[in-house]
Each structure stands twice: as structure tokens, then as C-alpha cells.
Design a protein around this motif. Sequence first.
Motif, PDB file in Angstrom:
ATOM      1  N   ASP A   1      -3.908 -21.531  11.666  1.00 38.15           N
ATOM      2  CA  ASP A   1      -4.359 -22.806  12.242  1.00 38.15           C
ATOM      3  C   ASP A   1      -5.239 -22.582  13.472  1.00 38.15           C
TER       4      ASP A   1
ATOM      5  N   ALA B   1      -5.012 -20.639  -0.126  1.00 39.81           N
ATOM      6  CA  ALA B   1      -3.899 -21.592  -0.001  1.00 39.81           C
ATOM      7  C   ALA B   1      -3.690 -22.332  -1.327  1.00 39.81           C
ATOM      8  N   ASN B   2      -4.796 -22.679  -2.007  1.00 36.73           N
ATOM      9  CA  ASN B   2      -4.663 -23.432  -3.269  1.00 36.73           C
ATOM     10  C   ASN B   2      -4.175 -22.551  -4.428  1.00 36.73           C
TER      11      ASN B   2
ATOM     12  N   HIS C   1     -10.522 -23.938  -0.459  1.00 34.66           N
ATOM     13  CA  HIS C   1      -9.155 -23.921   0.068  1.00 34.66           C
ATOM     14  C   HIS C   1      -8.411 -22.698  -0.441  1.00 34.66           C
TER      15      HIS C   1
ATOM     16  N   TYR D   1     -13.303 -28.734   3.833  1.00 27.45           N
ATOM     17  CA  TYR D   1     -13.547 -27.303   3.590  1.00 27.45           C
ATOM     18  C   TYR D   1     -14.156 -27.142   2.193  1.00 27.45           C
TER      19      TYR D   1
ATOM     20  N   GLN E   1      -4.502 -24.348   5.580  1.00 24.95           N
ATOM     21  CA  GLN E   1      -5.493 -24.580   4.527  1.00 24.95           C
ATOM     22  C   GLN E   1      -6.823 -23.901   4.784  1.00 24.95           C
ATOM     23  N   ARG E   2      -6.944 -23.254   5.933  1.00 29.21           N
ATOM     24  CA  ARG E   2      -8.225 -22.599   6.217  1.00 29.21           C
ATOM     25  C   ARG E   2      -8.453 -21.477   5.206  1.00 29.21           C
TER      26      ARG E   2
ATOM     27  N   PRO F   1      -9.455 -30.388   6.971  1.00 32.43           N
ATOM     28  CA  PRO F   1      -9.326 -29.552   5.772  1.00 32.43           C
ATOM     29  C   PRO F   1      -9.935 -30.178   4.519  1.00 32.43           C
TER      30      PRO F   1
END
Length: 756
Positions: free
Chosen positions: A119, A729-730, A726, A723, A737-738, A720
Motif C-alpha cells: 500500500d 493480486a487478481n 491488478h 489501475y 491491489q497495486r 485501484p
Amino acid sequence: MNQANLRPNDRYNEEDSNTTANPHIDAVISARLSRRNLLAGGVGAAGGALLGGLGLSGCATPAATSAVVAQSAPLSTLGFTAISKSLADTVTVAPGYQIQVLYALGDPLTGSTPAYKNDGTDTDFDKRAGDHHDGMEWFGLDANGKPSASSTSRALLAINHEATTDEKLSSFFLHANGGTSKLPRPASEVDKELAIHGISVVEIEAKGNRWSYNAASPFNRRVTTMTDVLVHGPAKGSEHLVTKFSPDGTRARGTVNNCGTGKTPWNTFVSGEENWAGYFFRDAKDDERRGKKDKQVAALVRYGRKAGDASRHGWESAGAGDAYVRWNNGALAADAKSDYRNEMNTFGYVVEMDAYNSRLAVRKRTGLGRFAHESVSFAKPVPGQPIVAYMGDDSRGEYMYKFVSSARWDAADAHSADPLGVGDKYLDRGTLYVASFKSDGTGQWLELSMVNPIVAANPDFEFKSDADVAIFTRLAADAVNATKMDRPEWGGVNPRTGDFYMTLTNNSNRTVDGEMGVDAANPRTYTDIKGGQQSSGNVQTNEYAKAAVPGKEQKGNVNGHIIRVAQTNPADTAFKWDIYLFASEADADKTRVNLSNLTDDNDLSAPDGLVFSPSTGICWIQTDDGAMTDKTNCMLLAAVPGQVGDGSTKTLAYKRADGSEKRVDTPMGKAPTADHLKRFLVGPVNCEITGLCESPDGRAMFINIQHPGELTPMADVGNPAKYTSHWPANAGYGAGQRPRSATIVITKTDGGVIGS
Ligand code: FEO
Ligand code: CA
Ligand code: CA
């Protein structure tokens, strides 16, 4: 990062300083044939139109003479089904294969470092994975933690952390609010950025088909821009390496912009410092301050730093401490021992590291020359023969190089208890060469040393010693009229044939005539429209593609190619060559752009990473593209190539504005068939696919996903939803989520050999 997607800061990824007037191949040959032809070649407008290839001329190039090297289980065809191009924000891989995210930006490398929150509040990056994972090599470990050539389930990965996702100076995903986008940069931000560059070593292990990295392994290591390193080779102790940090010019601090890699025959890791110049600031008065007699002025310019050039991150602005001031070329004190006027000369080398021993300092191998180093490819070592390493300088119009050791290979050195001592033996003394390609499919490696009178008596730049040649290599290569290439990236030696391959990723400056006019080795210049009406109906989902509509004109060698070199003996100065592959979109004109007959199953743009699998002989090709990203994200392809001389000569004809014609004959390899070149994997949005290594049985393959989401605007760092990627994270990996650069492992679901 490919120049086709340029942010303002991206010029630091592709400086463009070769303004020397080396005649290109055709001009040299024309000069021999006819003065009139040379003049015609020199005055044509750069905007000449391409008439189209005139087809095969029928004059086949001579058969390759390279030695055939025995190989245990080479694959003669590719066993998997090719996958489609993709704009999805995911890693797509061929059917029957699975991927797992293994090691991402910020992951802890000690047992006491907190988990990565992702974060912008994380710190201690010298104890975490760095950013922009790039080249990568495997170093096997046995059950007792000893080096092992056969272990397939436990190893160290040594990984380059090339750069960081940035805009307006700041590495914005690293800071909570995106960071400070004007000067001066705060030290608290710069300290994090200094630490996310460099190299990491991380221990990995498989349990069944699940791989994980060991955060608490004592083998884990970070080398950053601040780590003490040793200078080795001809430049050690040079007056041009004297700094306040090392008044005798034998030590330096850190490594930066580490791009491609290599593994030596004595089992150490080598890493190329690539776009280091952009990290340095030169104020507008620096030429004046140094004075005309300071030959450093010419060298600074030739390496991409003119007076007045800003730095990529403004690190020099963060305070009066050495850690910051060293990035300012112009902060002069009484003498070189009291300031950092020479600091830039301490970057631009190949560095060597013993991945198994974190207590041993990294060594800068200056004998391999100073330029924008990418990978290092070693020819198969032969007892009693010199060690040979091939390298490229990745900028528009730069050169291809080869190092030949003075020492002859002793096979006992492959298993030394002192591998860096072995590195001293083979890499500190030898001869550096630069490539000159002739249009008849032959070429010559030209010696860069004081033995060569063209270097020693160069009227444009004074070389006093081989130390000067090692430090100011580009200027020595200019002197001998080396061939200006379309951005040499990774190289690889085909274990089947011994042929050396090098990707030439693209060149927006390639024109019909002029200093970077088309020649046999760099024969294409054309216009491609990205997005808009020229896109083939693909839904454009990412921010950049939307911004590109209604279409953007791209010129030069837009998509790049792969050249290859064959030698009877790798140490020879003579070679034969051809072009293995012209990268292109499948629907481009087959007579002038898609010369390799690529299809939707294997079309590609901007080949960059290139690694031959030691177990299968597959040539893995990775892309770092911005030209075709309206149609697909970057990708990994598999190839089973033939050999130099297996094709025939292609003639390209260009029509100049004045109506005259320029014809270029180029030796071209046999076009790949559907069974011999296939798309294997496509990455998430805005990434580059890079770095590749495998377990010795070829059943686990590791690659890096670099900078997913890099075209996210800095202003959207707090949002987010905006972006562009993702990932990972995805894919279920990690907190926040960065988007993060990461290493992934690919296995076959049936446990088989990758590519079979
Ligand atoms: Fe770091 Fe030339 O790629
Ligand atoms: Ca296009
Ligand atoms: Ca690269």
C-alpha cells in the motif's frame, strides 16, 4: 520498456547517443564499388517509400560451418498447441500447463521482515524482493544445501531488479500517495528507491508440484545500488574510476539497471548494467566547469549524458550525503578523490556474483567493456580453448560485442571451490571485439585494444591504455566502424549447432539512408499504424490502447528481428551470419514486413529475452513490446530453429523521394513452420515477459512478469479501479491491489517436460 509506449521518463530507458558518422555496411561497400553510388546513398531523403521485396534471388548462402554440439534430448518439434494473442489481465498459457506466482516485489527475504502490505507504506527494501524482475538464473541445491547440478526440487534463483514503475521522477507504487514528483526528492522516498534496484538471490523449493520461496533462507541476498563491490579487469585502479568512495579506483558502490543475465561455465551469475546513464544528473554548466580538455565531456555525451540532462529519479537532490550526491556528475570539489565526477564511469559493466555465497563481494568485470549491457552468452567451453562470451549494447544504433579470454579452459574449473577466482582467471584478461556485418553474409569481429592501431591512434578520442578501452568502449567501437544495429538485446547459443542468436528488438531511428540507413543486417524500415483502423477488431481494453485511437504512426524497424552468427571456432574473428526471424504482425505485407511468414499462432513484436533451454534445446523468445500492444500483451514463444545458412537471400528495394532506388540484399534463414515457432504464454496488461531459467530436467520453468500496469497514471495511484493491471493480486497473490513485478513458475499438469 519499449519506446513505442513512451512516458516522459522513458527516455531514460533508451538513450540515443550514437551520432557518430560510421559508414553503415552498404556505404562502405558502395565506396569500394563506386564513388557515385556512395554519394547517391548519402543524399536520399529519410522518408523514402519501400517498393517491396523482390523475392528470393536464388543465390543461397553457403552452408553453415559451425560445429555440431551433442545434445542429450533435443526436441525436434514443439508438442503444445499454440495460444491466441490476448489483452486479458492475466497470464495465459498453453493447454496442459499451469502457472503459479512465486516471488513478487516486496516479498520478505528474512524471517523477521514483515509481510508486504503493498500500500506504499512498506520499508526495508534491502530485505525484500526488488522491483522489475528481469534476467534470472537457476543455481541448484542438494538436500544438504550444497551446490548441485542435478537437483530438480531445490535451488537458488538469482534475479535482476532492473528498474521501477515511475512517472515524473517518482517510483509511484512504492509510496503511499505516489511520492514526490518534483525536486528536491525527499530522502525517505529515495532511500526506498535506491534499495529496490539491484539483484536478489532467493531460495526456492518444490513439494510435489507446488513451488514456494523460503523467506528465512540464509542464502537469500540483496545487492542494491549501495552495496560495496570490487572493480576487476583492465580498468581496476584507473584514474577514471577514482572517486571519494574509492580514491584508488579499485572499489565501487552498487549496481543499477541490471537487465539481462548469464551463467558462466564455472557456475556463477553474471548480470548486465544497462540504462545506468539515466540515473545521473548533469547541470547545464558541467561542460564549462570541466573544460574542453577534459575528455570526460565527450565520453559523458557518448554515453547519453549531455550537460543539462535531468536524472530519472532526482536522487541527487535528496540531500548532501554521499548516497545522493554521487548521482550528480557536476558536483565538483578540489579533485577526483574528493568528489564524484567519475562516479558514472563505475557503472556500465557486467557484474559477476557467486550466488551460493552472500559474503563474497560482487565483481565488476571491466574487461567485458562498458556499455548498455544486456545478457552475456557463453559459447560451450572446450578444454584448451579460450572462453568466449557474446554481448549486446541495447540502444538504437549500438553494437554487438564478443569477449575472448586469454586463459584456456580447464574443465576442472567448472567445479572450483573458488568460483569468483575462476572468474578472475577467465574474465579479467582477454580481448574484446565488436561486430562488423558484411552484406554477403560474412562478418568480422574487430579487436578493441591498444594492439589495434585504429584504436590506439584514434584522432577523435585519446585512448592511453586498455583501461581506457574498457571504460570508453563505445568510442573505441566507433573508431573501428562497427555495424550500427537495431538495439541488441539478449543473446543465446544454440546447444545443437553452436550458432549465436541475438534479438534486435526494434529501432525507430532506422531509415532508408543516412547514419542509420538500412543495411543487410538491419534491412527493414517501414510504417505501421497502431490502433485505430489498422487494428484487427480487437477490443481495446487498456488505457493506452484507448489513448492511441485513432491510430498512431510508428516508423523504422517497428517490430525487430533476430540475427544469428556461426563460427567454425567461437574464438575466430571471421563469421557467417543470417537473419533467423523477422518479427511482424501476421497481417503485415509479406513482401516487405512479414518476411518470415508469421501467422496468428506465432506473430510477435519486439523480441527481447532469448534463452536456449539446456534440456530441450528450445529457443524461448520473450517480448517487450509497445508496437503491437493494441492487439496483444507481451508474450513468450517457443522456437526450434535450424542453422545459419538454411535459407536464402532476400532483396528489399526502397524508393527514395527523388525516385532513385536503394536495394538491400539480406541473407535470411528458412522461414519457421507452424511446428517450429509457437506462442506459448501471454502476460497481463502492460507487462514485459523476461528472464527464463528451468530445473535441469526441464519440468519446471521460471520466467518474470515485469512491470504489469506500468501505464497506470501516477495520479491514479490512490484509485485501484483505475489501475491498468491488478496482477498478481487478481491471481490470488499477496495483499493490496497495486500491480507487482513477479517471478512465476510454469509446470505441465502431467509433470512432463516443458514444450514436449
Ligand atoms: Fe533492459 Fe534492453 O532491456
Ligand atoms: Ca499495427
Ligand atoms: Ca531486455
